[in-house]
Design an enzyme around this catalytic site. Structure first.
Site, PDB file in Angstrom:
ATOM      1  N   THR A   1       7.635  -0.842  16.733  1.00  0.00           N
ATOM      2  CA  THR A   1       6.847  -0.596  15.521  1.00  0.00           C
ATOM      3  C   THR A   1       5.383  -0.964  15.700  1.00  0.00           C
ATOM      4  OG1 THR A   1       6.530  -1.357  13.235  1.00  0.00           O
ATOM      5  CG2 THR A   1       7.569  -2.899  14.721  1.00  0.00           C
TER       6      THR A   1
ATOM      7  N   TYR B   1       9.506  -9.288  10.478  1.00  0.00           N
ATOM      8  CA  TYR B   1       9.929  -7.973  10.965  1.00  0.00           C
ATOM      9  C   TYR B   1       9.217  -7.629  12.275  1.00  0.00           C
ATOM     10  CZ  TYR B   1       9.872  -2.924  11.485  1.00  0.00           C
ATOM     11  OH  TYR B   1       9.942  -1.655  12.018  1.00  0.00           O
TER      12      TYR B   1
HETATM   13  N1  UFG Z   1       2.431   2.522  -1.041  1.00  0.00           N
HETATM   14  C1  UFG Z   1       2.097   2.739  -2.363  1.00  0.00           C
HETATM   15  N2  UFG Z   1       3.106   2.995  -3.253  1.00  0.00           N
HETATM   16  C2  UFG Z   1       4.432   3.042  -2.880  1.00  0.00           C
HETATM   17  C3  UFG Z   1       4.754   2.826  -1.526  1.00  0.00           C
HETATM   18  C4  UFG Z   1       3.719   2.560  -0.631  1.00  0.00           C
HETATM   19  O1  UFG Z   1       0.933   2.690  -2.734  1.00  0.00           O
HETATM   20  O2  UFG Z   1       5.301   3.275  -3.751  1.00  0.00           O
HETATM   21  C5  UFG Z   1       1.348   2.281  -0.066  1.00  0.00           C
HETATM   22  C6  UFG Z   1       1.467   0.942   0.607  1.00  0.00           C
HETATM   23  O3  UFG Z   1       0.879  -0.068  -0.162  1.00  0.00           O
HETATM   24  C7  UFG Z   1       0.761   1.214   1.920  1.00  0.00           C
HETATM   25  C8  UFG Z   1       1.069   2.684   2.205  1.00  0.00           C
HETATM   26  O4  UFG Z   1       1.467   3.235   0.959  1.00  0.00           O
HETATM   27  O5  UFG Z   1      -0.620   1.088   1.756  1.00  0.00           O
HETATM   28  C9  UFG Z   1       2.198   2.884   3.190  1.00  0.00           C
HETATM   29  O6  UFG Z   1       3.296   2.073   2.800  1.00  0.00           O
HETATM   30  P1  UFG Z   1       4.777   2.267   3.364  1.00  0.00           P
HETATM   31  O7  UFG Z   1       5.640   1.291   2.646  1.00  0.00           O
HETATM   32  O8  UFG Z   1       5.155   3.705   3.304  1.00  0.00           O
HETATM   33  O9  UFG Z   1       4.668   1.910   4.906  1.00  0.00           O
HETATM   34  P2  UFG Z   1       4.020   0.619   5.628  1.00  0.00           P
HETATM   35  O10 UFG Z   1       2.723   1.078   6.210  1.00  0.00           O
HETATM   36  O11 UFG Z   1       3.991  -0.554   4.748  1.00  0.00           O
HETATM   37  O12 UFG Z   1       5.104   0.291   6.730  1.00  0.00           O
HETATM   38  C10 UFG Z   1       5.389   1.164   7.803  1.00  0.00           C
HETATM   39  C11 UFG Z   1       6.827   0.983   8.228  1.00  0.00           C
HETATM   40  C12 UFG Z   1       7.053  -0.377   8.779  1.00  0.00           C
HETATM   41  C13 UFG Z   1       6.051  -0.650   9.857  1.00  0.00           C
HETATM   42  C14 UFG Z   1       4.653  -0.395   9.393  1.00  0.00           C
HETATM   43  C15 UFG Z   1       3.691  -0.537  10.524  1.00  0.00           C
HETATM   44  O13 UFG Z   1       7.697   1.206   7.147  1.00  0.00           O
HETATM   45  O14 UFG Z   1       8.369  -0.446   9.288  1.00  0.00           O
HETATM   46  O15 UFG Z   1       4.551   0.897   8.862  1.00  0.00           O
HETATM   47  O16 UFG Z   1       2.429  -0.153  10.137  1.00  0.00           O
HETATM   48  F1  UFG Z   1       6.136  -1.933  10.255  1.00  0.00           F
END
Ligand code: UFG
Length: 320
Positions: free
Chosen positions: A102, A127
């Site tokens: 990741t 994680y």
């Molecule tokens: N977000 C929102 N609303 C939501 C969901 C997400 O605004 O309902 C935003 C989050 O705050 C973030 C972006 O969208 O800014 C992306 O969020 P995600 O939850 O889709 O993904 P993440 O970037 O947090 O996490 C992903 C993977 C992880 C990994 C990470 C590494 O899910 O497993 O990328 O960058 F570790």
């Protein structure tokens, strides 16, 4: 991945304890063994009986905030069980191992430039640490035993099989594109945007969204690479450019034709401002040529799959 391997004429055995997955997601042509990768007797039996030549290790827990609340659970599921699986492979003499790592191993990049594989590894969550520890075990195990490996560091995986055979089906998903497509299809009354005051052009976080089919292709090429060269590989899986949360929301609205409710709310704990891959290595080493580097396609395929899931869950077989 299973569909891709079957399409290529490979024989596939799946081990899954179905804690978050579904047996119907496994193609009938693949053998499904319901069990835990930490069960070394079971894994040894499967490796021996099928003379397994390569292991793709996708099993793991993936929700960053959950890992902060339950670190030992994450170290058990992601690190301790990976150790058991690697040991079973070494004992059985499996030569090739491909691991789902990741972008979280990097933590927050010091600048907002695309991050390369040789950047500092500073995970900011259990994680990310649990995944990095598995990378380290693979490195050391491959130095001591006849095993070679690829660690593929995923950025933000999204989309679904363009042929409509499979897609993200996890219950209570938290990922942006999944949440937005569910909201567009009225499975959620509204969605939230977590933080609009980040130092980006529109104030929302930027991520490198990679279509799952391109990610799968990277795994298939990694397998060929290990088979032909035996050289270990650690590589980012992303396109090298990002989209903001509001851009994603806009594309989901346009592609679905639904003007669903979006609430602008506070920042979510632990979100980095910008995480984008430098993808030079995977392009050079594997000649990886992405086919779906297009947010509209990613969202369209995700919407199609979400609609298919609705039909599945409301159809005649839904009670099974
Ligand atoms: N977000 C929102 N609303 C939501 C969901 C997400 O605004 O309902 C935003 C989050 O705050 C973030 C972006 O969208 O800014 C992306 O969020 P995600 O939850 O889709 O993904 P993440 O970037 O947090 O996490 C992903 C993977 C992880 C990994 C990470 C590494 O899910 O497993 O990328 O960058 F570790």
């Amino acid at each position: 991945m299973v569909w891709r391997l079957l399409d290529a004429g490979e024989t596939v055995i799946v081990i899954d304890r179905l804690s978050t997955g579904f047996d119907w997601a496994v193609p009938p042509e693949a053998n499904l063994v319901i069990g835990d990768i930490g069960d070394q007797d079971l894994v040894a039996k499967v490796l021996r009986e099928h003379a397994v030549e390569a292991v793709f290790h996708f099993a793991g827990s993936i929700v960053v905030p959950e890992s902060v609340n339950d670190p030992l659970g994450y170290y058990l599921n992601n690190t301790v069980k990976s150790r058991a699986l690697i040991e079973a492979c070494v004992t059985a003499g499996v030569p090739h191992f491909i691991f789902s790592s990741t972008a979280a191993v990097y933590g927050t990049p010091v600048d907002n430039d695309p991050v390369a594989e040789d950047a500092a590894l500073r995970p900011e969550s259990p994680y990310g640490t649990s995944k990095l520890m598995t990378e380290m075990m693979l490195h050391d195990a491959a130095a001591a035993h006849p095993l070679n490996y690829a660690c593929l560091r995923y950025f933000n995986v999204a989309g679904a099989d363009p042929a409509g055979r499979t897609g993200q089906s996890t219950r209570d998903a938290t990922h942006l594109i999944k949440v937005a497509t569910q909201t567009a299809l009225s499975k959620r009354p509204f969605m939230q945007v977590f933080g609009t005051d980040y130092p980006t052009p529109d104030g929302t976080c930027i991520r490198d969204y990679i279509h799952v089919t391109d990610l799968v292709e990277a795994h298939y090429l990694a397998l060929q690479h290990l088979r032909s060269t035996g050289r270990n590989l650690v590589a980012n899986c992303g396109y090298g450019h990002g989209h903001s949360v509001l851009e994603v929301v806009d594309v989901v609205r346009r592609m679905s034709g639904e003007d669903f409710e979006v609430r602008l709310t506070e920042r979510r704990a632990g979100d980095a401002v910008t995480i984008v891959a430098n993808s030079d290595r995977i392009k050079q080493e594997l000649d990886w040529q992405p086919r779906y580097d297009d947010l509209e396609k990613i969202v369209t395929h995700a919407l199609n799959w979400e609609a298919a899931l609705t039909r599945r869950n409301t159809g005649p077989d839904s009670a099974k």
